[in-house]
Write an enzyme that holds these catalytic residues in place. Structure first.
Site, PDB file in Angstrom:
ATOM      1  N   TRP A 113       0.826  -1.208   0.000  1.00 40.29           N
ATOM      2  CA  TRP A 113       0.000   0.000   0.000  1.00 40.29           C
ATOM      3  C   TRP A 113       0.859   1.257   0.000  1.00 40.29           C
ATOM      4  CZ3 TRP A 113      -4.562   0.707  -1.696  1.00 40.29           C
ATOM      5  CH2 TRP A 113      -5.313   1.827  -1.358  1.00 40.29           C
ATOM      6  N   LYS A 117      -4.845   0.138   8.891  1.00 39.16           N
ATOM      7  CA  LYS A 117      -6.057  -0.268   9.599  1.00 39.16           C
ATOM      8  C   LYS A 117      -5.690  -1.305  10.645  1.00 39.16           C
ATOM      9  CE  LYS A 117      -8.265   0.215   5.102  1.00 39.16           C
ATOM     10  NZ  LYS A 117      -8.804  -0.496   3.931  1.00 39.16           N
ATOM     11  N   GLY A 159     -10.778   3.179   3.723  1.00 35.38           N
ATOM     12  CA  GLY A 159     -11.887   2.922   2.819  1.00 35.38           C
ATOM     13  C   GLY A 159     -11.528   1.900   1.761  1.00 35.38           C
ATOM     14  N   LYS A 184     -13.040  -4.373   9.510  1.00 40.89           N
ATOM     15  CA  LYS A 184     -13.205  -4.839   8.132  1.00 40.89           C
ATOM     16  C   LYS A 184     -12.253  -5.981   7.821  1.00 40.89           C
ATOM     17  CE  LYS A 184     -10.804  -4.437   4.117  1.00 40.89           C
ATOM     18  NZ  LYS A 184      -9.357  -4.409   3.859  1.00 40.89           N
ATOM     19  N   ASP A 193     -15.992  -0.900   2.761  1.00 42.01           N
ATOM     20  CA  ASP A 193     -14.686  -1.513   2.549  1.00 42.01           C
ATOM     21  C   ASP A 193     -14.774  -3.030   2.576  1.00 42.01           C
ATOM     22  OD1 ASP A 193     -11.996  -1.879   2.174  1.00 42.01           O
ATOM     23  OD2 ASP A 193     -11.360  -0.768   3.931  1.00 42.01           O
ATOM     24  N   SER A 229      -7.652  -9.314  -1.881  1.00 41.51           N
ATOM     25  CA  SER A 229      -7.596  -9.077  -0.442  1.00 41.51           C
ATOM     26  C   SER A 229      -6.715 -10.097   0.265  1.00 41.51           C
ATOM     27  CB  SER A 229      -9.002  -9.127   0.152  1.00 41.51           C
ATOM     28  OG  SER A 229      -8.948  -9.183   1.560  1.00 41.51           O
ATOM     29  N   ASN A 289      -6.598 -10.462   3.533  1.00 39.49           N
ATOM     30  CA  ASN A 289      -7.359 -11.047   4.631  1.00 39.49           C
ATOM     31  C   ASN A 289      -8.309 -12.121   4.143  1.00 39.49           C
ATOM     32  OD1 ASN A 289      -6.620  -9.368   7.135  1.00 39.49           O
ATOM     33  ND2 ASN A 289      -6.992  -7.819   5.575  1.00 39.49           N
ATOM     34  N   GLU A 318      -3.735  -8.310   8.347  1.00 40.36           N
ATOM     35  CA  GLU A 318      -3.928  -7.556   9.589  1.00 40.36           C
ATOM     36  C   GLU A 318      -5.116  -8.066  10.413  1.00 40.36           C
ATOM     37  OE1 GLU A 318      -2.113  -5.335  10.991  1.00 40.36           O
ATOM     38  OE2 GLU A 318      -1.078  -4.065   9.525  1.00 40.36           O
TER      39      GLU A 318
END
Length: 322
Positions: free
Chosen positions: A11, A102, A131, A186, A237, A247, A249, A267
């Site tokens: 990121w 996050k 977001g 999220k 999100d 993703s 996650n 995370e």
């Protein structure tokens, strides 16, 4: 505007690319011994973006921290407190900090903005940027919507003006606590979605509704606005996350339910422990969060553990929906 992005992983490298695209002067920092920094240094690109030659890549933290007016941080959430001890070696009293990450600190249940203020950063000089959005979509010129939140309304406005573009439509957050809790939660729901992709895919719809309700209860108990759970930082999100091939996650949960190991950062794993801690402290039922925690930290066969947690959720007593 001169902006330093601290963290050059997935990121962080995107943020440097994005902000440079807006004609800001960008410094991208990473630790010299980090693989992400090494790859960018040697090749000028990673699997996501190519760094424009206008971006200055450095491993000199002093240069990155002291040279810019705005400091964007994008590192692992659990490493923020220790990292700020390194940053605070330098005079950052007049710097603006923007957290593009996050998470909730496990062991304390602290939000990331709380860690920053405990590290000496004034709330008036602090914002979060969260977001829905995946790098692969952004670089393909597919736009999305995101949120900037802060206790300082003037700062929110100025940052949105600086960061808005044809790729990202920003909204002003109005509940910093809810924005941060929702953004962190999220990732936990993302892990749950990955498990369901393997074990019970049709349950992803109920996950969206019941997951948001669960997070809303926690936000309210902590003193925030429960409606924040239904905004971009959380529901928007994780609706994106639930169906995304990108993703981390969701992929972590999917591979766990297949008995495999996902080696990259997810995370939601550590955050499930931190949110469980908050739920117990504030006496808030968080059944999905607890299920994710049990799946991630339990012993025995991973596949069977995932199935048994779904059975446990279905065995709970019947309650009113709202």
């Amino acid at each position: 505007m001169k902006i330093s992005v601290l963290g050059c992983g997935r990121w962080g490298s995107f943020l440097a690319w994005y902000l440079s695209r807006l004609n800001h002067k960008v410094i991208s920092w990473g630790p010299e011994d980090g693989e992400s920094y090494r790859v960018l240094k040697e090749t000028g690109k990673n699997e996501y973006v190519s760094l424009d030659e206008k971006i200055r890549l450095t491993c000199d933290l002093k240069e990155a921290v002291t040279s810019s007016e705005i400091i964007v941080i994008s590192i692992s959430a659990q490493g923020l407190r220790g990292f700020m001890r390194e940053v605070n070696v330098y005079d950052v009293s007049e710097k603006i900090f923007v957290l593009c990450m996050k998470g909730i600190e496990y062991g304390t249940g602290k939000r990331l903005s709380e860690i920053m203020t405990e590290s000496g950063i004034s709330p008036d000089k602090l914002a979060v940027w969260v977001g829905p959005g995946h790098i692969q979509s952004f670089v393909a010129k597919i736009p999305s919507c995101m949120v900037i939140d802060s206790e300082n309304d003037a700062l929110k406005t100025s940052l949105v003006d600086l960061f808005k573009s044809d790729l990202i439509r920003f909204y002003y957050g109005t509940d910093l606590l809810g924005t941060e809790i929702g953004a962190a939660a999220k990732n936990v729901m993302g892990v749950a979605a990955g498990v369901l992709d393997v074990v019970a895919q049709p349950l992803k719809g109920p996950l969206m509704t019941r997951g948001a309700r669960e997070v809303a209860r926690l936000i309210k108990a902590l003193g925030g606005n429960e409606l924040s759970a239904y905004g971009l930082a959380h529901l928007g999100d994780y609706e994106t996350t639930l169906f995304s091939q990108y993703s981390h996650n969701r992929m972590y949960g999917e591979m766990l339910a297949r008995g495999e190991r996902f080696e990259k950062l997810a995370e939601g794993v550590a955050t499930s422990e931190a949110l469980k801690f908050l739920g117990e402290r504030y006496n808030v039922e968080l059944p999905i969060t607890e299920a994710v925690y049990n799946v991630c930290y339990g012993s025995g066969n991973d596949v069977e553990r995932c199935k048994s947690e779904i059975e446990r959720l279905f065995a709970r007593s019947i309650k009113a929906e709202i």
